[in-house]
Enzyme design. Structure first.
Site, PDB file in Angstrom:
ATOM      1  N   CYS A 103       3.448  -0.411  -3.173  1.00 22.99           N
ATOM      2  CA  CYS A 103       4.384  -1.114  -2.676  1.00 22.99           C
ATOM      3  C   CYS A 103       4.753  -0.491  -1.116  1.00 22.99           C
ATOM      4  O   CYS A 103       4.955   0.818  -1.229  1.00 22.99           O
ATOM      5  CB  CYS A 103       5.895  -1.083  -3.281  1.00 22.99           C
ATOM      6  SG  CYS A 103       7.346  -1.771  -2.639  1.00 22.99           S
ATOM      7  N   CYS A 147       3.025  -5.853   2.781  1.00 22.56           N
ATOM      8  CA  CYS A 147       3.820  -6.341   1.685  1.00 22.56           C
ATOM      9  C   CYS A 147       2.573  -6.379   0.371  1.00 22.56           C
ATOM     10  O   CYS A 147       2.133  -7.705   0.642  1.00 22.56           O
ATOM     11  CB  CYS A 147       4.825  -7.370   1.606  1.00 22.56           C
ATOM     12  SG  CYS A 147       5.562  -7.806   0.157  1.00 22.56           S
TER      13      CYS A 147
HETATM   14  N1  DGL Z   1       7.253  -3.909   0.103  1.00 23.24           N
HETATM   15  C1  DGL Z   1       7.061  -5.016  -0.749  1.00 23.24           C
HETATM   16  C2  DGL Z   1       5.619  -4.850  -1.292  1.00 23.24           C
HETATM   17  O1  DGL Z   1       4.828  -3.801  -0.608  1.00 23.24           O
HETATM   18  C3  DGL Z   1       7.767  -5.339  -1.840  1.00 23.24           C
HETATM   19  C4  DGL Z   1       9.170  -5.188  -1.767  1.00 23.24           C
HETATM   20  C5  DGL Z   1      10.241  -6.190  -2.671  1.00 23.24           C
HETATM   21  O2  DGL Z   1      10.303  -7.125  -2.024  1.00 23.24           O
HETATM   22  O3  DGL Z   1      10.519  -6.013  -3.897  1.00 23.24           O
HETATM   23  O4  DGL Z   1       5.279  -5.039  -2.555  1.00 23.24           O
END
Ligand code: DGL
Length: 272
Positions: A197, A82
């Site tokens: 993301c 993330c």
């Molecule tokens: N998947 C997460 C990232 O790579 C973010 C998703 C979220 O919680 O907004 O930043």
């Protein structure tokens, strides 16, 4: 059982963490390279989306959660799949848990700067990742010769969650989230969009269809998986055994379609 340098006979799992289902894009690559290990997937869905959290509160939440996760699962390594979490709390996690190996996810700005031909690169991310000092530092260190446009999307992570659960997505709404990525300047056009993301690679085929011109959509999942392989000791015979990979949701109550999705990835949803 023979122990390696990390005091591990191959039975300690690799923990993959995200705010939601985006980390599955990293998990699927990591499994290919690390077939002998068990995986535990953790989604902090009770805190999703991370993109709009206030920074101090989110850091605190992640540190508290990891104290519990490390004690519960005793992982051989933790993959922070993330960008929003790692660009904020990566250093704090390493400081708080010095004996744990963390592999992080950061916007792939360096490889994008190396590959671009037009010099126009866009970074599609959550609003949190876009405003991080970490992201600005990456641009300054590795892409100062490029024109880098940061595009923070408030809604795209949730849209990706819906899309992967096979719920209908409004393509006009998706287009309005990604259209800022496309820039024309002095006869040149954006040629690389960094998917910063981990949710977004699930929608890459939709992005490709909607894009006003073809670009390279850079997904770092495979590179992250290679880094995980480097830090996780290979164990002859393997410790995965018969035990199934599991998924843990902080809400304790993922909905039916999410449970089905996890099953599709071969993950058994753990009871809280
Ligand atoms: N998947 C997460 C990232 O790579 C973010 C998703 C979220 O919680 O907004 O930043």
């Amino acid at each position: 059982m023979a122990l390696n340098a990390q005091g591990d006979g191959g039975d300690r799992p690799v923990l993959v963490f995200d705010s939601g289902i985006g980390g599955l894009t990293v998990l699927r690559e990591a499994r290919v390279l690390i077939p002998e290990r068990r995986f535990v997937y953790v989604a902090d869905d009770a805190g999703f989306p991370y993109g709009n959290w206030e920074e101090a509160a989110l850091t605190e939440r992640i540190l508290t959660l990891f104290a519990e996760l490390i004690a519960t699962y005793d992982p051989v390594a933790c993959v922070i799949a993330c960008n929003t979490a790692f660009t904020l709390a990566g250093a704090a996690l390493r400081a708080a848990f010095p004996d744990m190996t963390f592999v992080g996810t950061v916007p792939a700005i360096k490889p994008a700067a190396e590959r671009t031909r037009s010099g126009l690169v866009s970074v599609l991310a959550t609003p949190g990742t876009v405003k991080r000092a970490y992201t600005r530092d990456l641009i300054q260190s590795f892409a100062s010769q490029c024109h880098v446009r940061l595009v923070g999307s408030v809604n795209l992570a949730a849209m990706a969650e819906a899309y992967i659960r096979r719920e209908p997505v409004d393509t006009d709404a998706v287009l309005s989230e990604i259209s800022q990525c496309f820039l024309e300047k002095d006869g040149r056009k954006t040629d690389i969009v960094v998917l910063a993301c981990t949710h977004y690679p699930f929608m890459a085929n939709v992005f490709r269809k909607l894009a006003p011109w073809p670009v390279d959509w850079l997904d770092p999942a495979e590179a992250i998986a290679r880094q995980v392989r480097r830090v996780v000791p290979e164990t002859a015979g393997g410790g995965a055994g018969e035990a199934q990979d599991t998924a843990f949701f902080t809400s304790g109550s993922p909905d039916f379609s999410t449970v089905r999705l996890m099953q599709g990835f071969g993950l058994k949803v753990a009871a809280r």
